[in-house]
Scaffold this motif. Structure first.
Motif, PDB file in Angstrom:
ATOM      1  N   HIS A  43       0.818  -1.212   0.000  1.00  0.00           N
ATOM      2  CA  HIS A  43       0.000   0.000   0.000  1.00  0.00           C
ATOM      3  C   HIS A  43       0.857   1.270   0.000  1.00  0.00           C
ATOM      4  N   ALA A  44       2.099   1.162   0.423  1.00  0.00           N
ATOM      5  CA  ALA A  44       2.995   2.321   0.452  1.00  0.00           C
ATOM      6  C   ALA A  44       3.776   2.491  -0.846  1.00  0.00           C
ATOM      7  N   GLN A  45       3.556   1.595  -1.824  1.00  0.00           N
ATOM      8  CA  GLN A  45       4.239   1.661  -3.116  1.00  0.00           C
ATOM      9  C   GLN A  45       5.766   1.687  -2.954  1.00  0.00           C
ATOM     10  N   VAL A  46       6.240   0.744  -2.158  1.00  0.00           N
ATOM     11  CA  VAL A  46       7.673   0.630  -1.889  1.00  0.00           C
ATOM     12  C   VAL A  46       8.384  -0.155  -2.993  1.00  0.00           C
ATOM     13  N   ALA A  47       7.720  -1.179  -3.537  1.00  0.00           N
ATOM     14  CA  ALA A  47       8.369  -2.052  -4.524  1.00  0.00           C
ATOM     15  C   ALA A  47       8.876  -1.297  -5.750  1.00  0.00           C
ATOM     16  N   PRO A  48       8.109  -0.359  -6.334  1.00  0.00           N
ATOM     17  CA  PRO A  48       8.661   0.373  -7.492  1.00  0.00           C
ATOM     18  C   PRO A  48       9.926   1.140  -7.155  1.00  0.00           C
ATOM     19  N   LEU A  49       9.994   1.719  -5.966  1.00  0.00           N
ATOM     20  CA  LEU A  49      11.202   2.429  -5.567  1.00  0.00           C
ATOM     21  C   LEU A  49      12.359   1.457  -5.367  1.00  0.00           C
ATOM     22  N   ALA A  50      12.073   0.278  -4.835  1.00  0.00           N
ATOM     23  CA  ALA A  50      13.119  -0.729  -4.660  1.00  0.00           C
ATOM     24  C   ALA A  50      13.715  -1.122  -6.011  1.00  0.00           C
ATOM     25  N   ARG A  51      12.884  -1.280  -7.022  1.00  0.00           N
ATOM     26  CA  ARG A  51      13.399  -1.596  -8.361  1.00  0.00           C
ATOM     27  C   ARG A  51      14.287  -0.468  -8.881  1.00  0.00           C
ATOM     28  N   LYS A  52      13.858   0.761  -8.646  1.00  0.00           N
ATOM     29  CA  LYS A  52      14.661   1.906  -9.090  1.00  0.00           C
ATOM     30  C   LYS A  52      16.004   1.938  -8.361  1.00  0.00           C
ATOM     31  N   MET A  53      15.991   1.670  -7.054  1.00  0.00           N
ATOM     32  CA  MET A  53      17.232   1.641  -6.282  1.00  0.00           C
ATOM     33  C   MET A  53      18.140   0.507  -6.745  1.00  0.00           C
ATOM     34  N   ALA A  54      17.546  -0.608  -7.153  1.00  0.00           N
ATOM     35  CA  ALA A  54      18.337  -1.746  -7.624  1.00  0.00           C
ATOM     36  C   ALA A  54      19.128  -1.375  -8.868  1.00  0.00           C
ATOM     37  N   ARG A  55      18.544  -0.551  -9.727  1.00  0.00           N
ATOM     38  CA  ARG A  55      19.272  -0.135 -10.928  1.00  0.00           C
ATOM     39  C   ARG A  55      20.530   0.650 -10.549  1.00  0.00           C
ATOM     40  N   GLY A  56      20.430   1.412  -9.460  1.00  0.00           N
ATOM     41  CA  GLY A  56      21.599   2.151  -8.996  1.00  0.00           C
ATOM     42  C   GLY A  56      22.693   1.257  -8.451  1.00  0.00           C
ATOM     43  N   LEU A  57      22.331   0.041  -8.043  1.00  0.00           N
ATOM     44  CA  LEU A  57      23.319  -0.897  -7.509  1.00  0.00           C
ATOM     45  C   LEU A  57      24.134  -1.579  -8.599  1.00  0.00           C
ATOM     46  N   ALA A  58      23.788  -1.316  -9.857  1.00  0.00           N
ATOM     47  CA  ALA A  58      24.540  -1.920 -10.956  1.00  0.00           C
ATOM     48  C   ALA A  58      26.010  -1.502 -10.901  1.00  0.00           C
ATOM     49  N   VAL A  59      26.270  -0.290 -10.426  1.00  0.00           N
ATOM     50  CA  VAL A  59      27.648   0.178 -10.298  1.00  0.00           C
ATOM     51  C   VAL A  59      28.400  -0.680  -9.285  1.00  0.00           C
ATOM     52  N   VAL A  60      27.728  -1.007  -8.177  1.00  0.00           N
ATOM     53  CA  VAL A  60      28.353  -1.856  -7.163  1.00  0.00           C
ATOM     54  C   VAL A  60      28.660  -3.226  -7.751  1.00  0.00           C
ATOM     55  N   ALA A  61      27.709  -3.783  -8.486  1.00  0.00           N
ATOM     56  CA  ALA A  61      27.922  -5.096  -9.095  1.00  0.00           C
ATOM     57  C   ALA A  61      29.099  -5.064 -10.065  1.00  0.00           C
ATOM     58  N   PHE A  62      29.253  -3.962 -10.799  1.00  0.00           N
ATOM     59  CA  PHE A  62      30.383  -3.833 -11.719  1.00  0.00           C
ATOM     60  C   PHE A  62      31.704  -3.832 -10.946  1.00  0.00           C
ATOM     61  N   LEU A  63      31.732  -3.121  -9.820  1.00  0.00           N
ATOM     62  CA  LEU A  63      32.965  -3.012  -9.047  1.00  0.00           C
ATOM     63  C   LEU A  63      33.372  -4.347  -8.415  1.00  0.00           C
ATOM     64  N   VAL A  64      32.387  -5.150  -8.059  1.00  0.00           N
ATOM     65  CA  VAL A  64      32.707  -6.435  -7.414  1.00  0.00           C
ATOM     66  C   VAL A  64      32.597  -7.600  -8.395  1.00  0.00           C
ATOM     67  N   ALA A  65      32.551  -7.293  -9.686  1.00  0.00           N
ATOM     68  CA  ALA A  65      32.421  -8.347 -10.698  1.00  0.00           C
ATOM     69  C   ALA A  65      33.481  -9.435 -10.566  1.00  0.00           C
ATOM     70  N   PRO A  66      34.759  -9.094 -10.277  1.00  0.00           N
ATOM     71  CA  PRO A  66      35.742 -10.179 -10.110  1.00  0.00           C
ATOM     72  C   PRO A  66      35.386 -11.129  -8.963  1.00  0.00           C
ATOM     73  N   LEU A  67      34.811 -10.588  -7.887  1.00  0.00           N
ATOM     74  CA  LEU A  67      34.422 -11.435  -6.757  1.00  0.00           C
ATOM     75  C   LEU A  67      33.216 -12.292  -7.118  1.00  0.00           C
ATOM     76  N   ILE A  68      32.323 -11.740  -7.922  1.00  0.00           N
ATOM     77  CA  ILE A  68      31.171 -12.519  -8.382  1.00  0.00           C
ATOM     78  C   ILE A  68      31.637 -13.693  -9.232  1.00  0.00           C
ATOM     79  N   ARG A  69      32.549 -13.421 -10.168  1.00  0.00           N
ATOM     80  CA  ARG A  69      33.058 -14.496 -11.031  1.00  0.00           C
ATOM     81  C   ARG A  69      33.822 -15.541 -10.215  1.00  0.00           C
ATOM     82  N   ARG A  70      34.606 -15.071  -9.244  1.00  0.00           N
ATOM     83  CA  ARG A  70      35.362 -16.008  -8.405  1.00  0.00           C
ATOM     84  C   ARG A  70      34.432 -16.944  -7.649  1.00  0.00           C
TER      85      ARG A  70
END
Length: 246
Positions: free
Chosen positions: A197-224
């Motif tokens: 009812h607070a419409q939190v999920a759409p904002l969470a999706r938007k925030m997740a897109r911003g985390l793509a930078v974090v995923a890029f920075l830790v990509a070597p750890l993800i692959r490892r």
């Protein structure tokens, strides 16, 4: 274990007396009249950790104040059965979802994650943020979901971004717990959306897109971690979560 009702629970003074007869531990279970309760005490940390984390007694009092305030808002948190300056005794909240996911059938987790997601959405609708709603901090007592450990991140009248972060942490915990759990994240998010009812999920999706930078920075750890087949990798879980929400 279902929380005791006021009529069936021992009185506070008796609970406190029984607790003081046990060896001193920060967190300990106590059985009385066939029911389980949990004793929590302030953290007695060494000087180095006190400098990092602050005064344990003050932090304990803040957590208890938040627990009381959350309960007054109708949030599903353990009931305070007895309290003194040096301890609090809580009603048993059941088993953590992390334990149930490890030891129970997957079909049970479909139901339990949906229940947890709806409970989290209800908490958010009341303007509250848990701060760390991971599977180990969410319990099921056979009838109700309960949220544990309202630590530094818990907020009253939380801004929507804090509630969206809660949802991301909850979903990340599902992915991190076990790769087999990832198939259940869609049902959990759908259940959250039904009560959002607070419409939190759409904002969470938007925030997740911003985390793509974090995923890029830790990509070597993800692959490892993927290459090693590492279980419970927070880095792989992050990549899977972002892919899920994209």
């Amino acid at each position: 274990m279902v929380n005791p009702t006021p009529d069936s629970a021992p009185d506070a003074a008796r609970l406190l007396r029984a607790a003081r007869e046990l060896p001193h531990q920060r967190v300990a279970a106590i059985e009385l009249d066939g029911r389980r309760y949990w004793i929590k005490r302030p953290e007695a940390a060494p000087l180095r950790l006190r400098l990092q984390k602050g005064n344990g007694a003050a932090a304990f009092q803040r957590e208890m104040a938040r627990l009381t305030a959350f309960a007054e808002r109708g949030a599903p948190v353990p009931a305070i059965m007895a309290q003194s300056p040096d301890m609090v005794i809580l009603a048993d909240a059941g088993l953590p979802l992390s334990h149930l996911a490890q030891h129970g059938p997957a079909e049970d987790m479909v139901f339990l994650l949906a229940q947890a997601a709806r409970a989290l959405a209800g908490l958010h609708a009341a303007g509250l943020a848990h701060g760390r709603p991971r599977l180990r901090d969410i319990c099921w007592d056979g009838a109700d979901i309960r949220f544990l450990d309202l630590e530094a991140g818990a907020r009253l009248d939380a801004p929507r971004w804090r509630r969206a972060r809660d949802l991301l942490i909850f979903l990340h915990s599902i992915f991190q717990h076990d790769t087999d759990m990832s198939a259940l994240a869609g049902g959990a998010l759908a259940a959250y959306g039904d009560a959002d009812h607070a419409q939190v999920a759409p904002l969470a999706r938007k925030m997740a897109r911003g985390l793509a930078v974090v995923a890029f920075l830790v990509a070597p750890l993800i692959r490892r971690d993927r290459k090693r087949g590492k279980k419970n990798s927070e880095f792989v879980a992050l990549a899977d979560l972002l892919n899920f929400l994209s």
